[in-house]
Motif scaffolding. Structure first.
Motif, mmCIF file in Angstrom:
data_model
loop_
_atom_site.group_PDB
_atom_site.id
_atom_site.type_symbol
_atom_site.label_atom_id
_atom_site.label_comp_id
_atom_site.label_asym_id
_atom_site.label_seq_id
_atom_site.Cartn_x
_atom_site.Cartn_y
_atom_site.Cartn_z
ATOM 1 N N GLN A 35 0.780 -1.090 -0.028
ATOM 2 C CA GLN A 35 0.066 -0.035 0.128
ATOM 3 C C GLN A 35 0.856 1.105 -0.021
ATOM 4 O OE1 GLN A 35 -2.355 -0.182 3.437
ATOM 5 N NE2 GLN A 35 -4.222 -0.933 2.196
ATOM 6 N N THR A 36 0.598 2.096 -0.770
ATOM 7 C CA THR A 36 1.311 3.585 -0.921
ATOM 8 C C THR A 36 0.488 4.310 -0.020
ATOM 9 O OG1 THR A 36 0.405 4.204 -2.848
ATOM 10 C CG2 THR A 36 2.227 2.980 -3.003
ATOM 11 N N ALA A 37 1.176 5.556 0.226
ATOM 12 C CA ALA A 37 0.498 6.681 0.881
ATOM 13 C C ALA A 37 -0.767 7.267 0.101
ATOM 14 C CB ALA A 37 1.741 7.805 1.142
ATOM 15 N N SER A 38 -0.596 7.194 -1.261
ATOM 16 C CA SER A 38 -1.876 7.650 -1.916
ATOM 17 C C SER A 38 -3.123 6.689 -1.762
ATOM 18 C CB SER A 38 -1.409 7.964 -3.465
ATOM 19 O OG SER A 38 -1.085 6.858 -3.916
ATOM 20 N N THR A 39 -2.854 5.452 -1.767
ATOM 21 C CA THR A 39 -3.781 4.638 -1.572
ATOM 22 C C THR A 39 -4.485 4.567 -0.313
ATOM 23 O OG1 THR A 39 -2.480 2.642 -1.450
ATOM 24 C CG2 THR A 39 -3.147 3.086 -3.567
ATOM 25 N N THR A 40 -3.529 4.675 0.755
ATOM 26 C CA THR A 40 -4.092 4.780 1.922
ATOM 27 C C THR A 40 -4.795 5.870 2.415
ATOM 28 O OG1 THR A 40 -1.906 3.498 2.712
ATOM 29 C CG2 THR A 40 -3.246 4.343 4.551
ATOM 30 N N ALA A 41 -4.529 7.178 1.969
ATOM 31 C CA ALA A 41 -5.234 8.421 2.346
ATOM 32 C C ALA A 41 -6.445 8.420 1.456
ATOM 33 C CB ALA A 41 -4.346 9.392 1.661
ATOM 34 N N SER A 42 -6.898 7.720 0.491
ATOM 35 C CA SER A 42 -8.062 7.970 0.061
ATOM 36 C C SER A 42 -9.003 6.907 0.495
ATOM 37 C CB SER A 42 -7.810 7.198 -1.614
ATOM 38 O OG SER A 42 -7.465 6.019 -1.575
ATOM 39 N N THR A 43 -8.518 6.104 1.479
ATOM 40 C CA THR A 43 -9.544 5.395 2.018
ATOM 41 C C THR A 43 -9.846 5.838 3.543
ATOM 42 O OG1 THR A 43 -7.755 3.887 3.182
ATOM 43 C CG2 THR A 43 -8.489 3.194 1.064
ATOM 44 N N ILE A 44 -9.092 6.885 3.938
ATOM 45 C CA ILE A 44 -9.339 7.637 5.231
ATOM 46 C C ILE A 44 -10.880 8.470 5.284
ATOM 47 C CG2 ILE A 44 -8.566 8.818 7.134
ATOM 48 C CD1 ILE A 44 -6.083 7.866 6.541
ATOM 49 N N ASP A 45 -11.639 8.347 6.057
ATOM 50 C CA ASP A 45 -12.895 9.366 5.991
ATOM 51 C C ASP A 45 -12.689 10.493 6.606
ATOM 52 O OD1 ASP A 45 -15.180 10.293 5.642
ATOM 53 O OD2 ASP A 45 -16.411 8.812 7.178
ATOM 54 N N GLU A 46 -12.626 11.679 5.775
ATOM 55 C CA GLU A 46 -12.215 13.029 6.348
ATOM 56 C C GLU A 46 -13.155 13.376 7.469
ATOM 57 O OE1 GLU A 46 -11.019 15.743 3.526
ATOM 58 O OE2 GLU A 46 -9.942 14.500 2.387
ATOM 59 N N LYS A 47 -14.413 12.996 7.455
ATOM 60 C CA LYS A 47 -15.098 13.538 8.507
ATOM 61 C C LYS A 47 -14.667 13.130 9.730
ATOM 62 C CE LYS A 47 -19.211 12.681 5.569
ATOM 63 N NZ LYS A 47 -20.344 11.784 5.248
ATOM 64 N N LEU A 48 -13.951 12.251 10.156
ATOM 65 C CA LEU A 48 -13.476 11.768 11.674
ATOM 66 C C LEU A 48 -12.420 12.814 11.862
ATOM 67 C CD1 LEU A 48 -12.139 8.102 10.443
ATOM 68 C CD2 LEU A 48 -14.218 8.723 11.900
ATOM 69 N N PHE A 49 -12.181 13.821 11.087
ATOM 70 C CA PHE A 49 -11.061 14.673 11.771
ATOM 71 C C PHE A 49 -11.872 16.097 11.460
ATOM 72 C CE2 PHE A 49 -8.343 11.339 9.861
ATOM 73 C CZ PHE A 49 -7.640 10.981 10.910
ATOM 74 N N SER A 50 -12.959 16.164 11.140
ATOM 75 C CA SER A 50 -13.679 17.677 11.351
ATOM 76 C C SER A 50 -13.711 18.230 12.428
ATOM 77 C CB SER A 50 -15.201 17.329 10.665
ATOM 78 O OG SER A 50 -15.685 16.670 11.321
ATOM 79 N N ALA A 51 -13.916 17.830 13.580
ATOM 80 C CA ALA A 51 -13.770 18.423 14.841
ATOM 81 C C ALA A 51 -12.476 18.906 15.275
ATOM 82 C CB ALA A 51 -14.541 17.069 15.838
ATOM 83 N N MET A 52 -11.385 18.401 14.599
ATOM 84 C CA MET A 52 -10.299 18.665 15.067
ATOM 85 C C MET A 52 -9.673 20.289 14.583
ATOM 86 S SD MET A 52 -7.906 15.533 14.294
ATOM 87 C CE MET A 52 -6.588 15.624 15.428
ATOM 88 N N ARG A 53 -9.221 20.739 15.651
ATOM 89 C CA ARG A 53 -8.689 22.402 15.516
ATOM 90 C C ARG A 53 -7.174 22.477 15.795
ATOM 91 N NH1 ARG A 53 -12.532 22.217 12.428
ATOM 92 N NH2 ARG A 53 -14.647 22.906 13.144
ATOM 93 N N TRP A 54 -6.462 23.291 15.155
ATOM 94 C CA TRP A 54 -5.108 23.388 15.493
ATOM 95 C C TRP A 54 -4.941 24.443 16.622
ATOM 96 C CZ3 TRP A 54 -1.756 27.479 16.203
ATOM 97 C CH2 TRP A 54 -0.581 27.287 16.018
#
Length: 97
Positions: A35-54
């Motif tokens: 698995q490359t980084a590009s294939t792994t990144a496409s499988t992560i749901d971005e909604k999981l990180f929507s509540a995170m703030r810097w």
């Protein structure tokens, strides 16, 4: 004196050969599809990180950090170790140190 110098140089030459890296290429082991980084990144749901703030963690200062850690069971307590010395403690999730 010259014989001793030549002997020392010869020993150093032999030692350099024994510590040098070999040029042999070993064949990589056959593995299943990687698995490359590009294939792994496409499988992560971005909604999981929507509540995170810097936010800034640690004292506002320049320099290096030796360690930062939290306390299990106390989510608002953090410790910050500066490389130049000193330990900082925050009890309000890093707003004040």
């Amino acid at each position: 004196m010259i014989r001793r110098t030549i002997s020392v140089l010869f020993v150093l030459l032999l030692a350099s050969f024994s510590f040098s890296q070999s040029k042999k290429q070993s064949k990589p082991a056959k593995t299943p599809e990687k698995q490359t980084a590009s294939t792994t990144a496409s499988t992560i749901d971005e909604k999981l990180f929507s509540a995170m703030r810097w936010r800034q963690v640690g004292p506002f200062r320049g320099g290096r950090v030796l360690a930062v850690t939290g306390v299990p069971g106390e989510p608002s307590v953090f410790y910050f170790g500066a490389a130049s010395g000193g330990i900082w403690k925050s009890t309000d999730t890093g707003a004040n140190w």
